[in-house]
Design a protein around this motif. Structure first.
Motif, mmCIF file in Angstrom:
data_model
loop_
_atom_site.group_PDB
_atom_site.id
_atom_site.type_symbol
_atom_site.label_atom_id
_atom_site.label_comp_id
_atom_site.label_asym_id
_atom_site.label_seq_id
_atom_site.Cartn_x
_atom_site.Cartn_y
_atom_site.Cartn_z
ATOM 1 N N LEU A 45 0.850 -1.190 0.000
ATOM 2 C CA LEU A 45 0.000 0.000 0.000
ATOM 3 C C LEU A 45 0.883 1.236 0.000
ATOM 4 O O LEU A 45 1.606 1.496 0.965
ATOM 5 N N VAL A 46 0.819 1.990 -1.092
ATOM 6 C CA VAL A 46 1.692 3.149 -1.274
ATOM 7 C C VAL A 46 0.877 4.417 -1.065
ATOM 8 O O VAL A 46 0.005 4.748 -1.875
ATOM 9 N N TRP A 69 5.375 4.849 2.432
ATOM 10 C CA TRP A 69 4.794 6.173 2.629
ATOM 11 C C TRP A 69 5.818 7.269 2.389
ATOM 12 O O TRP A 69 6.935 7.230 2.927
ATOM 13 N N GLY A 70 5.444 8.251 1.575
ATOM 14 C CA GLY A 70 6.249 9.450 1.406
ATOM 15 C C GLY A 70 6.056 10.357 2.613
ATOM 16 O O GLY A 70 4.941 10.763 2.916
ATOM 17 N N ARG A 71 7.134 10.688 3.283
ATOM 18 C CA ARG A 71 7.046 11.396 4.565
ATOM 19 C C ARG A 71 6.500 12.810 4.441
ATOM 20 O O ARG A 71 5.998 13.360 5.418
ATOM 21 N N GLN A 72 6.597 13.404 3.259
ATOM 22 C CA GLN A 72 6.103 14.780 3.093
ATOM 23 C C GLN A 72 4.683 14.821 2.505
ATOM 24 O O GLN A 72 4.244 15.855 2.013
ATOM 25 N N ARG A 85 7.599 1.193 5.510
ATOM 26 C CA ARG A 85 8.825 1.773 4.968
ATOM 27 C C ARG A 85 8.508 3.202 4.549
ATOM 28 O O ARG A 85 7.597 3.439 3.758
ATOM 29 N N THR A 86 9.249 4.162 5.066
ATOM 30 C CA THR A 86 9.028 5.553 4.693
ATOM 31 C C THR A 86 10.153 6.027 3.793
ATOM 32 O O THR A 86 11.294 5.566 3.887
ATOM 33 N N ILE A 119 12.372 -0.231 -3.919
ATOM 34 C CA ILE A 119 11.517 -0.726 -2.836
ATOM 35 C C ILE A 119 10.684 -1.909 -3.297
ATOM 36 O O ILE A 119 10.611 -2.945 -2.618
ATOM 37 N N ILE A 120 10.037 -1.796 -4.441
ATOM 38 C CA ILE A 120 9.174 -2.884 -4.905
ATOM 39 C C ILE A 120 10.004 -4.119 -5.238
ATOM 40 O O ILE A 120 9.613 -5.253 -4.925
#
Length: 262
Positions: free
Chosen positions: A98-99, A191-194, A216-217, A235-236
């Motif tokens: 889940l992105v 997850w993108g932290r921003q 994973r961020t 990542i993938i």
């Protein structure tokens, strides 16, 4: 096999670079345009829900003749579809990625408790979506593709864009996520932290519903996987290299049958 489900208002075209690199690493990747986008016909009005999109995705896998569980990667709205697909058709999915996905339902935490995403004003969504694209303007080769994709979908089928936006805004999948946790389905959250389109409170809600899911961020906004295809590929590819455990399914053996089979 990897089934990739794209985000709201887009189509697989926006993700072409990253998906192509993942395929070059040896994965079989399929990325359909979800109903209402990229020229794919709308769902019938009675099926216009996350469950309806999940059924469509299940039928798509059937048309490919795919009878073994697949890894499903979903971005944003596509993540919500992926959750429902795994929940409703457990035999179709071996693992979820889940992105920056919808489904956590929480907009913000405050002294009076959680404020739900459905309470969030539309103008606030639009403001943060614009901010999300802001850092990407320097990547001239990326943004024109994304904007062209979104504009084409908006012109071709504005009603679908609006309806799916409302589905995404009101999506609460915490019950379904808790059930996936109970079954033992491997789930990775990236997850993108921003990200300001889906705030940190939404990520926290996803984590709470899933229990011990891996998180994973990365550096980036809501659309980081489009603007940084190298990071997405790494990542993938790493996730695909990890052997998933077979989900523990409750109920009778009907739950383990391939979708659409008697």
């Amino acid at each position: 096999m990897v089934l990739f489900l794209h985000g709201w208002a887009l189509s697989p075209a926006s993700y072409r670079e990253g998906l192509a690199r993942i395929a070059e690493r040896g994965a079989r990747v399929v990325a359909p345009a979800l109903p209402g986008f990229g020229g794919t016909d709308d769902l019938p009005p009675a099926d216009l829900s996350l469950a309806g999109y999940a059924r469509w995705a299940g039928r798509f896998l059937e048309t490919l003749g795919e009878n073994t569980p697949v890894t499903v990667v979903g971005h944003s709205f596509g993540g919500g579809v992926a959750v429902r697909l795994a929940h409703d058709l457990p035999a179709a999915v071996s693992r979820l990625v889940l992105v920056n996905s919808i489904g956590g339902a929480v907009w913000a935490e405050g002294p009076a408790g959680a404020r739900m995403m459905s309470e969030r004003p539309w103008w606030d969504w639009g403001l943060h979506l614009q901010e999300d694209l802001g850092p990407a303007w320097g990547l001239g080769r990326v943004v024109p593709v994304v904007l062209s994709d979104a504009a084409t979908n908006a012109l071709r089928n504005p009603l679908a864009v609006w309806r799916v936006a409302e589905l995404a805004r009101t999506a609460d999948l915490r019950v379904e996520l808790d059930e996936l946790r109970r079954r033992g389905l491997p789930v990775v959250i990236v997850w993108g932290r921003q990200d300001r389109v889906l705030p940190e409170a939404s990520l926290t809600a996803l984590r709470l519903a899933l229990g011990d899911a891996e998180v994973r961020t990365v550096e980036g906004t809501h659309s980081w996987l489009i603007t940084d295809p190298d990071a997405f590929t790494e990542i993938i590819t790493n996730v695909l290299g990890e052997r998933p455990l077979r989900p523990l399914l409750g109920g009778d053996d009907a739950a383990t049958r391939p979708p659409g089979r008697a």
